[in-house]
Design a protein around this motif. Structure first.
Motif, PDB file in Angstrom:
ATOM      1  N   LEU A  52       6.933 -19.791   3.385  1.00  0.00           N
ATOM      2  CA  LEU A  52       5.850 -18.824   3.243  1.00  0.00           C
ATOM      3  C   LEU A  52       6.148 -17.505   3.931  1.00  0.00           C
ATOM      4  CD1 LEU A  52       2.762 -21.170   3.730  1.00  0.00           C
ATOM      5  CD2 LEU A  52       3.935 -20.524   1.612  1.00  0.00           C
ATOM      6  N   THR A  53       7.296 -17.427   4.609  1.00  0.00           N
ATOM      7  CA  THR A  53       7.717 -16.173   5.236  1.00  0.00           C
ATOM      8  C   THR A  53       8.458 -15.330   4.216  1.00  0.00           C
ATOM      9  OG1 THR A  53       7.939 -17.293   7.363  1.00  0.00           O
ATOM     10  CG2 THR A  53       9.031 -15.162   7.118  1.00  0.00           C
ATOM     11  N   ARG A  54       8.059 -14.082   4.100  1.00  0.00           N
ATOM     12  CA  ARG A  54       8.666 -13.207   3.097  1.00  0.00           C
ATOM     13  C   ARG A  54      10.165 -13.102   3.325  1.00  0.00           C
ATOM     14  NH1 ARG A  54       6.722  -9.534  -0.465  1.00  0.00           N
ATOM     15  NH2 ARG A  54       8.060  -7.788  -1.057  1.00  0.00           N
ATOM     16  N   PRO A  55      10.980 -13.346   2.281  1.00  0.00           N
ATOM     17  CA  PRO A  55      12.437 -13.275   2.432  1.00  0.00           C
ATOM     18  C   PRO A  55      12.898 -11.890   2.905  1.00  0.00           C
ATOM     19  CG  PRO A  55      11.831 -14.320   0.359  1.00  0.00           C
ATOM     20  CD  PRO A  55      10.579 -13.752   0.935  1.00  0.00           C
ATOM     21  N   VAL A  56      13.944 -11.902   3.693  1.00  0.00           N
ATOM     22  CA  VAL A  56      14.499 -10.652   4.235  1.00  0.00           C
ATOM     23  C   VAL A  56      15.234  -9.904   3.133  1.00  0.00           C
ATOM     24  CG1 VAL A  56      16.058  -9.669   5.949  1.00  0.00           C
ATOM     25  CG2 VAL A  56      14.693 -11.704   6.511  1.00  0.00           C
ATOM     26  N   GLY A  57      15.197  -8.576   3.211  1.00  0.00           N
ATOM     27  CA  GLY A  57      15.944  -7.754   2.264  1.00  0.00           C
ATOM     28  C   GLY A  57      15.075  -7.215   1.150  1.00  0.00           C
ATOM     29  N   ARG A  58      15.675  -6.395   0.351  1.00  0.00           N
ATOM     30  CA  ARG A  58      14.967  -5.767  -0.755  1.00  0.00           C
ATOM     31  C   ARG A  58      14.678  -6.823  -1.831  1.00  0.00           C
ATOM     32  NH1 ARG A  58      16.934  -0.315  -4.003  1.00  0.00           N
ATOM     33  NH2 ARG A  58      15.069  -0.125  -5.332  1.00  0.00           N
ATOM     34  N   PRO A  59      13.419  -6.957  -2.250  1.00  0.00           N
ATOM     35  CA  PRO A  59      13.086  -7.990  -3.236  1.00  0.00           C
ATOM     36  C   PRO A  59      13.708  -7.673  -4.593  1.00  0.00           C
ATOM     37  CG  PRO A  59      11.202  -6.577  -2.826  1.00  0.00           C
ATOM     38  CD  PRO A  59      12.241  -6.202  -1.811  1.00  0.00           C
ATOM     39  N   PRO A  60      14.176  -8.690  -5.292  1.00  0.00           N
ATOM     40  CA  PRO A  60      14.750  -8.476  -6.627  1.00  0.00           C
ATOM     41  C   PRO A  60      13.644  -8.240  -7.653  1.00  0.00           C
ATOM     42  CG  PRO A  60      14.718 -10.810  -6.094  1.00  0.00           C
ATOM     43  CD  PRO A  60      14.235 -10.093  -4.861  1.00  0.00           C
ATOM     44  N   ASN A  61      14.051  -7.967  -8.879  1.00  0.00           N
ATOM     45  CA  ASN A  61      13.095  -7.698  -9.952  1.00  0.00           C
ATOM     46  C   ASN A  61      12.712  -8.950 -10.732  1.00  0.00           C
ATOM     47  OD1 ASN A  61      12.959  -4.906  -9.455  1.00  0.00           O
ATOM     48  ND2 ASN A  61      14.876  -4.576 -10.601  1.00  0.00           N
ATOM     49  N   HIS A  62      13.070 -10.095 -10.223  1.00  0.00           N
ATOM     50  CA  HIS A  62      12.719 -11.350 -10.892  1.00  0.00           C
ATOM     51  C   HIS A  62      11.958 -12.250  -9.918  1.00  0.00           C
ATOM     52  CE1 HIS A  62      15.836 -13.519  -8.646  1.00  0.00           C
ATOM     53  NE2 HIS A  62      16.604 -12.455  -8.858  1.00  0.00           N
ATOM     54  N   VAL A  63      11.332 -13.273 -10.454  1.00  0.00           N
ATOM     55  CA  VAL A  63      10.563 -14.208  -9.643  1.00  0.00           C
ATOM     56  C   VAL A  63      11.518 -15.153  -8.923  1.00  0.00           C
ATOM     57  CG1 VAL A  63       8.822 -16.036  -9.681  1.00  0.00           C
ATOM     58  CG2 VAL A  63       8.623 -14.089 -11.252  1.00  0.00           C
ATOM     59  N   ARG A  64      11.262 -15.338  -7.628  1.00  0.00           N
ATOM     60  CA  ARG A  64      12.050 -16.301  -6.842  1.00  0.00           C
ATOM     61  C   ARG A  64      11.201 -17.545  -6.605  1.00  0.00           C
ATOM     62  NH1 ARG A  64      13.685 -12.310  -2.027  1.00  0.00           N
ATOM     63  NH2 ARG A  64      11.588 -11.557  -2.585  1.00  0.00           N
ATOM     64  N   ARG A  65      11.760 -18.718  -6.934  1.00  0.00           N
ATOM     65  CA  ARG A  65      11.025 -19.970  -6.813  1.00  0.00           C
ATOM     66  C   ARG A  65      11.722 -20.895  -5.808  1.00  0.00           C
ATOM     67  NH1 ARG A  65      10.849 -18.767 -12.315  1.00  0.00           N
ATOM     68  NH2 ARG A  65       8.732 -18.468 -13.120  1.00  0.00           N
ATOM     69  N   TYR A  66      10.889 -21.547  -4.992  1.00  0.00           N
ATOM     70  CA  TYR A  66      11.397 -22.502  -4.014  1.00  0.00           C
ATOM     71  C   TYR A  66      10.558 -23.771  -4.092  1.00  0.00           C
ATOM     72  CZ  TYR A  66      13.412 -18.172  -2.201  1.00  0.00           C
ATOM     73  OH  TYR A  66      14.082 -16.981  -2.075  1.00  0.00           O
ATOM     74  N   TYR A  67      11.203 -24.889  -3.841  1.00  0.00           N
ATOM     75  CA  TYR A  67      10.530 -26.184  -3.937  1.00  0.00           C
ATOM     76  C   TYR A  67      10.703 -26.955  -2.639  1.00  0.00           C
ATOM     77  CZ  TYR A  67      10.642 -25.083  -8.925  1.00  0.00           C
ATOM     78  OH  TYR A  67      10.504 -24.461 -10.143  1.00  0.00           O
ATOM     79  N   ALA A  68       9.734 -27.809  -2.379  1.00  0.00           N
ATOM     80  CA  ALA A  68       9.808 -28.675  -1.200  1.00  0.00           C
ATOM     81  C   ALA A  68       9.152 -30.003  -1.537  1.00  0.00           C
ATOM     82  CB  ALA A  68       9.116 -28.029  -0.002  1.00  0.00           C
ATOM     83  N   SER A  69       9.594 -31.037  -0.867  1.00  0.00           N
ATOM     84  CA  SER A  69       9.034 -32.374  -1.055  1.00  0.00           C
ATOM     85  C   SER A  69       8.861 -33.019   0.314  1.00  0.00           C
ATOM     86  CB  SER A  69       9.962 -33.218  -1.941  1.00  0.00           C
ATOM     87  OG  SER A  69       9.462 -34.532  -2.076  1.00  0.00           O
ATOM     88  N   PHE A  70       7.677 -33.608   0.545  1.00  0.00           N
ATOM     89  CA  PHE A  70       7.415 -34.214   1.853  1.00  0.00           C
ATOM     90  C   PHE A  70       6.313 -35.266   1.715  1.00  0.00           C
ATOM     91  CE2 PHE A  70       4.976 -30.328   1.273  1.00  0.00           C
ATOM     92  CZ  PHE A  70       3.684 -30.706   1.589  1.00  0.00           C
ATOM     93  N   SER A  71       6.190 -36.102   2.733  1.00  0.00           N
ATOM     94  CA  SER A  71       5.141 -37.131   2.770  1.00  0.00           C
ATOM     95  C   SER A  71       3.907 -36.565   3.460  1.00  0.00           C
ATOM     96  CB  SER A  71       5.633 -38.371   3.523  1.00  0.00           C
ATOM     97  OG  SER A  71       6.695 -38.988   2.826  1.00  0.00           O
ATOM     98  N   TYR A  72       2.752 -36.975   2.940  1.00  0.00           N
ATOM     99  CA  TYR A  72       1.494 -36.414   3.453  1.00  0.00           C
ATOM    100  C   TYR A  72       0.399 -37.468   3.290  1.00  0.00           C
ATOM    101  CZ  TYR A  72      -2.828 -33.608   3.313  1.00  0.00           C
ATOM    102  OH  TYR A  72      -4.098 -33.114   3.501  1.00  0.00           O
ATOM    103  N   ARG A  73      -0.480 -37.511   4.272  1.00  0.00           N
ATOM    104  CA  ARG A  73      -1.623 -38.413   4.190  1.00  0.00           C
ATOM    105  C   ARG A  73      -2.883 -37.664   4.594  1.00  0.00           C
ATOM    106  NH1 ARG A  73      -2.697 -44.214   7.358  1.00  0.00           N
ATOM    107  NH2 ARG A  73      -4.805 -44.536   6.481  1.00  0.00           N
TER     108      ARG A  73
END
Length: 462
Positions: free
Chosen positions: A282-303
């Motif tokens: 959720l922290t904004r990536p460092v550097g000049r943002p590109p002109n396309h969408v950047r996607r990231y995924y995560a998987s974890f256990s939650y209750r």
């Protein structure tokens, strides 16, 4: 435009066949206009749907399902015939019984209904009104009507057994007007309405639906809709899946699906704990943002506090150009596939929204204008059956080149074929206009339906 009568006498036409003098138009005096109610039809394409109905044995089974409490002349129109008139009428765009008098004289509709209607007339508006709001509204008949979509789908699956079943559940809105029973204001939709619940499969068939008061929660009554469908598929050798939006993020639903061996993907509403689990994304990536969408995924256990165990949660974070905060989504699932594939599988749930819209626009199934709630429940089930019949023809009988046609397109091009009816001593000919649907295409549709007839249904387990 002018009326022209021969011999100066006013004609007295018999019922069904007009002997009136022709009408004339002024822009070209060579044109004459005549109306022959029992000799022409604008619904000749209904015959293809009736052929599919016959091949699968859909409407004929209602004779053994519905209880007919009528006596004497009140029962002169059979249950099967009136049921066909209800379903086929809605499929043709006639969304209530007000058009029954006209449709009852249409030769295509009379042949669809069969029986005495072929040589006489189908049920009138008042007869159809009593059939839908009284006869089908009885407890026994309404229960059979609600189950009928599943019975029809089973008949299709007996001929074309699927290898897996994917169930998509979603709710919708049906605006109401006046003092209709069960109507209520819904803050989410911003109107007074009913709040129906729908369950589709991956073939776009409507497995089951339920009409609910307008102020209930989106997932209210999910068990009444889902459980009968799960029971139908219990003995079939299938891979089973379920998809739902955040309204269905309920511990009881997770436990039910897990007990029935269903894999599921259900959206979760974001909360502080979930966001802390993916804080690094959720922290904004460092550097000049590109002109396309950047996607990231995560998987974890939650209750969550109301859950009986930990479950897998998949998160997707998207950073869009020009936006200061990311778009975040969470999905609870028991799938083991990679996170990106889990999200992709969930995203296909959106097709259910597409079919709900098609039902609204093609069949007008949100037009539930009866005063009594149970009468509107009946109407929704009849719309569901009309939708399924239309979808069966689309996916089972259309050549690949036109399988993308919507139900609206099918109604305008296939159902609304004009035809002249010519009677002979032993048969009747429908001389059909060859405009939007050429003979070659209509023949291909009938050939595909004929192949369904040749496939004997497989025995249903249990």
């Amino acid at each position: 435009m002018q009326d022209h009568h021969h011999n100066g006498q006013s004609p007295c036409p018999p019922a069904g066949e007009s002997k009136e003098a022709h009408l004339r138009v002024d822009f070209d005096r060579r044109l004459k206009l005549e109306f022959h109610g029992s000799k022409v039809t604008s619904e000749a394409g209904f015959l293809a749907y009736r052929e599919l109905d016959d091949a699968l044995g859909l409407t004929e089974i209602t004779g053994g399902l519905f209880q007919d409490s009528r006596t004497g002349k009140n029962g002169r129109h059979g249950m099967i015939g009136q049921f066909r008139q209800s379903v086929f009428g809605r499929l043709g765009g006639y969304d209530d019984v007000n058009d029954a008098d006209r449709l009852g004289r249409d030769p295509a509709m009379r042949w669809i209904i069969g029986g005495h209607a072929v040589t006489k007339q189908a049920a009138s508006t008042s007869q159809m009104g009593r059939f839908e709001t009284e006869l089908l509204a009885s407890d026994e008949n309404f229960a059979a009507l609600t189950d009928l979509s599943g019975v029809w789908i089973d008949r299709v699956h007996d001929r074309r057994p699927p290898k897996m079943i994917i169930l998509d559940m979603d709710s919708s809105v049906s605006p109401t007007h006046g003092e209709q029973e069960g109507t209520a204001y819904n803050g989410h939709f911003g109107c007074t309405c009913y709040h129906p619940l729908f369950l589709f499969n991956q073939f776009d068939d409507l497995e089951r639906c339920s009409l609910r008061p307008g102020n209930v929660h989106g997932a209210d009554g999910w068990r009444d809709v889902l459980e009968p469908v799960v029971e139908r598929y219990r003995e079939r050798n299938l891979r089973r899946y379920f998809r739902g939006d955040a309204a269905f993020a309920l511990p009881g639903l997770y436990e039910f699906l897990e007990a029935e061996n269903y894999k599921y993907v259900i959206r979760l509403k974001a909360n502080k704990v979930l966001q802390e689990c993916i804080a690094h994304l959720l922290t904004r990536p460092v550097g000049r943002p590109p002109n396309h969408v950047r996607r990231y995924y995560a998987s974890f256990s939650y209750r969550a506090g109301s859950w009986d165990r930990k479950r897998r949660v998949v998160a997707k974070v998207e950073w869009h150009p020009g936006e200061l905060v990311p778009r975040v989504g969470f999905i609870v699932t028991n799938l083991s596939r990679p996170s990106e594939r889990v999200v992709k599988f969930y995203n296909h749930r959106g097709t259910a929204e597409q079919w709900i819209k098609e039902g609204k626009y093609a069949l007008k199934w949100t037009r539930l204008s009866c005063c009594r709630f149970v009468a509107n429940q009946v109407r929704l089930q009849l719309f569901a059956l009309a939708y399924n019949l239309g979808n069966f023809l689309r996916r089972l009988a259309l050549p690949q080149t036109v399988q993308h046609w919507s139900l609206t397109t099918l109604r305008e091009k296939l159902i609304k074929i004009g035809a002249k009816i010519v009677r002979h001593a032993r048969y009747v000919t429908f001389q059909m206009a060859e405009v939007a649907i050429p003979r070659k295409l209509f023949r291909a549709i009938l050939q595909r339906i004929a192949r369904l007839k040749m496939k004997s249904p497989l025995p249903v387990p249990g």
